[in-house]
Design a protein around this motif. Sequence first.
Motif, PDB file in Angstrom:
ATOM      1  N   THR A   1      48.006  39.178  36.518  1.00  0.00           N
ATOM      2  CA  THR A   1      46.584  38.973  36.254  1.00  0.00           C
ATOM      3  C   THR A   1      45.857  38.569  37.527  1.00  0.00           C
ATOM      4  O   THR A   1      46.437  37.977  38.444  1.00  0.00           O
ATOM      5  CB  THR A   1      46.352  37.874  35.197  1.00  0.00           C
ATOM      6  OG1 THR A   1      47.007  36.666  35.626  1.00  0.00           O
ATOM      7  CG2 THR A   1      46.889  38.294  33.848  1.00  0.00           C
TER       8      THR A   1
ATOM      9  N   VAL B   1      44.247  42.552  33.896  1.00  0.00           N
ATOM     10  CA  VAL B   1      45.678  42.427  33.649  1.00  0.00           C
ATOM     11  C   VAL B   1      46.324  43.784  33.878  1.00  0.00           C
ATOM     12  O   VAL B   1      45.737  44.818  33.561  1.00  0.00           O
ATOM     13  CB  VAL B   1      45.960  41.910  32.222  1.00  0.00           C
ATOM     14  CG1 VAL B   1      45.416  42.848  31.164  1.00  0.00           C
ATOM     15  CG2 VAL B   1      47.450  41.666  32.012  1.00  0.00           C
TER      16      VAL B   1
ATOM     17  N   LEU C   1      45.441  34.254  29.405  1.00  0.00           N
ATOM     18  CA  LEU C   1      46.058  35.512  29.003  1.00  0.00           C
ATOM     19  C   LEU C   1      46.748  35.271  27.663  1.00  0.00           C
ATOM     20  O   LEU C   1      47.488  34.302  27.507  1.00  0.00           O
ATOM     21  CB  LEU C   1      47.087  35.955  30.051  1.00  0.00           C
ATOM     22  CG  LEU C   1      48.088  37.036  29.626  1.00  0.00           C
ATOM     23  CD1 LEU C   1      47.388  38.373  29.449  1.00  0.00           C
ATOM     24  CD2 LEU C   1      49.225  37.143  30.642  1.00  0.00           C
TER      25      LEU C   1
ATOM     26  N   CYS D   1      42.699  39.270  27.961  1.00  0.00           N
ATOM     27  CA  CYS D   1      42.266  38.239  28.908  1.00  0.00           C
ATOM     28  C   CYS D   1      40.828  37.863  28.599  1.00  0.00           C
ATOM     29  O   CYS D   1      40.016  38.720  28.244  1.00  0.00           O
ATOM     30  CB  CYS D   1      42.341  38.753  30.340  1.00  0.00           C
ATOM     31  SG  CYS D   1      43.955  39.330  30.838  1.00  0.00           S
TER      32      CYS D   1
END
Length: 402
Positions: free
Chosen positions: A213, A201, A176, A170
């Motif tokens: 997330t 995450v 992501l 991330c």
Amino acid sequence: MAVFPVTIIESSPQGLMAFVAESDFTVTDSAGKAIASTIDMGASSDDAAVAKIEGPESKEAIRAACFSRNGALFAVCTNEKAILIYETASWSLKRRLVSEKRTNALCFDPESKYLITGDKFGDCHRISVDNSNDNDNGNDNDKPEILLGHVSILCSVGFSYGSKPYILTCDRDEKLRVSKYPNAYNIQAFGLGHREFVTSVATAPFASEIAVTGAGDGTVRLWRLETGELLQTVELDSLMRKYYESGKAKCGENTREDRTAATQRYGVLRVRSSESLRSFVAVVERIPAVLVLPIGDDLISFGEPVLVDIEAAPTDVATTEDGFVVSFEPHTAANQEEAPAIVAYKKNSADYAVDDALTDSLASSVATPQTVKQVHVPSIFVWGNKQFLERPQGEEEEEHEE
């Protein structure tokens, strides 16, 4: 004398818990009894020796920490680019090395053979936990291997579960990334949709097809790993606005420590998974609550969210066998000059209540360094705002850090 706040809590599947405060950390068992610490503690309450851990040199502040999935290893990284790997059986230092760039995030690979690091320049490296290539003077000749790169600060790294796990990264550019491992140049998917930096995450063995997330945009999001499909978004404003309205949550003060003046923001500090609760838990900056998000029977959606009120704004959260442990800034809790502020909660039927036994044990076991003046934990928006647009008037530009 005040104490430094616990700002990082890490727990292992085997029940170990590590509590990090500035440059020191204390490790406890599942009952909250201290078993090792970088601070010389002598003996615990039952006269059993507490192992003395070799900590970072020059009192370098610890930025991130992690346990391996098998619980055999623990690692920390510091502000001065040091990376330390420990064997938890003896708490001896297995490896010490210095990274080229400042490391922000850590995790071990699923087989506990490598430590994965993410740094402020967007690079992700793999470090062997074997120290067989160290030379006689203690310097490490086994250099880290680069796995992948972003073009922005890496904020969190992790792995999925399953027979072919993915590495998850991330960054501050709202995304992501899901990559194959170990050939991480093969990108499986991107999770796109966050509007601010992605801070954390989490994945879970009970729901191996998804990842969760949290970000500075006031949302927690659930993703399908194979495709990067956004399955669900939890808007924190609708759940947590009441804490601002009641005065339990305060807006920022527009200082170096807090950039969020006159705004009701919801920056997610951490997302964790809990096997026993079959849920994900999250804590949000300045919000005195823990958000519990149970996974539905389909294993790809959240059930009804649960808010657990806590005594003050949290600094971190970690899951336990039947609940979670939360840390706070000491000045927001009682006995700020005597002990770090840590409270454990456990699930009783449908509710969550303070676990008095574990909380008391942690209060007497977790040691933190002292400081002359009160320490305030900086807002995540200090580094999360890419342009530092909320810099207080007259504040000098920060020097560029390598």
